[in-house]
Scaffold this active site. Structure first.
Site, PDB file in Angstrom:
ATOM      1  N   LYS A 230      99.541  27.708  14.067  1.00  0.00           N
ATOM      2  CA  LYS A 230      98.685  26.645  14.607  1.00  0.00           C
ATOM      3  C   LYS A 230      99.423  25.858  15.710  1.00  0.00           C
ATOM      4  O   LYS A 230     100.628  26.030  15.898  1.00  0.00           O
ATOM      5  CB  LYS A 230      98.237  25.723  13.473  1.00  0.00           C
ATOM      6  CG  LYS A 230      97.470  26.472  12.355  1.00  0.00           C
ATOM      7  CD  LYS A 230      95.998  26.645  12.668  1.00  0.00           C
ATOM      8  CE  LYS A 230      95.346  27.819  11.973  1.00  0.00           C
ATOM      9  NZ  LYS A 230      94.986  27.695  10.577  1.00  0.00           N
TER      10      LYS A 230
HETATM   11  C1  LIG Z   1      94.129  28.214   9.417  1.00  0.00           C
HETATM   12  C2  LIG Z   1      92.714  27.931   8.992  1.00  0.00           C
HETATM   13  C3  LIG Z   1      92.378  27.496   7.700  1.00  0.00           C
HETATM   14  C4  LIG Z   1      93.336  27.500   6.555  1.00  0.00           C
HETATM   15  O1  LIG Z   1      94.492  26.876   6.735  1.00  0.00           O
HETATM   16  P1  LIG Z   1      95.766  27.267   5.824  1.00  0.00           P
HETATM   17  O2  LIG Z   1      96.681  26.137   6.144  1.00  0.00           O
HETATM   18  O3  LIG Z   1      96.262  28.584   6.283  1.00  0.00           O
HETATM   19  O4  LIG Z   1      95.336  27.265   4.401  1.00  0.00           O
HETATM   20  C5  LIG Z   1      91.073  27.149   7.446  1.00  0.00           C
HETATM   21  N1  LIG Z   1      90.113  27.245   8.369  1.00  0.00           N
HETATM   22  C6  LIG Z   1      90.382  27.683   9.610  1.00  0.00           C
HETATM   23  C7  LIG Z   1      89.273  27.769  10.599  1.00  0.00           C
HETATM   24  C8  LIG Z   1      91.686  28.069   9.955  1.00  0.00           C
HETATM   25  O5  LIG Z   1      91.936  28.556  11.170  1.00  0.00           O
END
Ligand SMILES: *Cc1c(COP(=O)(O)O)cnc(C)c1O
Length: 370
Positions: free
Chosen positions: A181
């Protein structure tokens, strides 16, 4: 040359703050998570921020807060990462999918109302790839039917819609800090909200259902261990201090791609609505119909270029088909987009030479495929 799909941006600043935590010996429920939450609430502009150990955990707690249960419905998008719909299943409610806008790739707000039933209990829009949804329309529908909005802003930290930050539109919103991210805590996430009651509930639920002033072994309700530890929080504090730099670096790489791919036949660059500030999570292009996306991926791999199909539709995941009987053709725009999209290597430290290499490789492959 080998070009990886993503890479976190970690400096000496992050390392120092984490070392500081290690020396204190406070590794959980210490001062660093409070510092992180304060900084996050301040950055997003909400009254509260509650750190959790993943975006998925955060979404689960938001769904818990709505009180949905068996037979209830939550409206969301099939074009997302699977967790944005799974969190609804965790509480035995049913995700009701609405097809997407083929340009922004976000849920098509025009198609939401026809899916609302007496069992609808919430709207869960996702700001896909860091582009905020059409929030004016979504908020109007939510107000008309008195439905809470949970923003899945996991991919959209710092993004804005008409000058207002993603995460400030819904009753609550969730950001994820997984390593790919825009900023990372390793694993981790945060829920933001202006609602004090919900913030208290999130703090209890992430901490085994403990009350605010109760004892360590008094559990007022069914909770979880969704706490964000001190080391992760320190990484979050240091990254958040650099957030504008991190976003600017990613924006610069995205603009490089946009320019280099502008004249490549058969490749459509991302479409960003003029009313948003994009927070670039991934750089996803669409290939013209007739080009075999999976072959392009395989050939990119041969040239050392990592790529990934973003996303594979949620309703077509094996267990969704099994549970709900979804099949190909149910959400045609999502499916057509999913068949033709390709995420290219993307992170803030990708240099010009690498971007040029990726674009040359893609251009060459496409010209041979078309
Ligand atoms: C990354 C992501 C998540 C989940 O996040 P995690 O921290 O990996 O559990 C949920 N929704 C979207 C759209 C994402 O891109």
């Amino acid at each position: 040359m080998r070009v990886p799909l993503s890479s976190p941006d970690i400096t000496e600043h992050e390392i120092q703050l984490i070392n500081q935590v290690l020396r204190t010996r406070y590794l959980s429920i210490g001062p660093m998570i409070e510092r992180f939450e304060g900084a996050m609430a301040n950055y997003i502009g909400t009254k509260h921020a509650v750190g959790v150990n993943s975006g998925t955990a955060g979404l689960h707690l938001c769904i818990r807060a709505t009180g949905v249960g068996e037979g209830d419905e939550v409206i969301t998008t099939p074009f997302s990462f699977v967790a944005s719909a799974n969190c609804i299943l965790f509480e035995r409610a049913r995700p009701v999918f609405v097809d997407i806008d083929p340009e922004t790739l976000n849920v098509d707000a025009e198609k939401i109302e026809e899916k609302i039933t007496p069992r609808t209990k919430a709207l869960l829009p996702v700001h896909v790839f860091g582009q905020p949804c059409d929030m004016d329309k979504l908020i109007a529908i939510a107000a008309k039917y008195d439905l809470p909005v949970i923003e899945d802003a996991c991919e959209a930290i710092g993004a804005e819609y008409k000058g207002r930050k993603a995460g400030t539109f819904g009753r609550c919103a969730v950001f994820s800090f997984y390593p790919n991210k825009q900023m990372t805590t390793g694993e981790g996430g945060v829920i933001v909200t202006d609602d004090e009651e919900w913030a208290d509930l999130f703090r209890s639920l992430r901490n085994q259902g403990r009350g605010r002033d109760g004892g360590w072994l008094t559990h007022e309700q069914l909770g979880y261990n969704y706490r964000l530890d001190e080391l992760s929080s320190a990484l979050g504090v240091a990254q958040l201090e650099r957030i504008e730099e991190l976003l600017a670096k990613r924006d610069k790489v995205a603009q490089m791609y946009n320019e280099l791919l502008a004249d490549t036949d058969g490749v459509k660059v991302p479409c960003v609505s003029p009313q948003v500030r994009m927070s670039w999570f991934v750089y996803v292009v669409r290939l013209a119909s007739g080009i075999d996306r999976d072959r392009v991926m395989a050939r990119l791999e041969e040239k050392g270029v990592a790529s990934r199909p973003y996303f594979s539709p949620i309703h077509l995941q094996p267990f969704y088909r099994q549970m709900f009987g979804f099949k190909e053709g149910d959400f045609p725009i999502t499916e057509a987009v999913a068949r033709s999209t390709l995420a290219l290597p993307f992170h803030g430290n990708l240099d010009e030479e690498s971007v040029e290499y990726v674009c040359d490789a893609l251009g060459e492959i496409i010209s041979q495929e078309a």
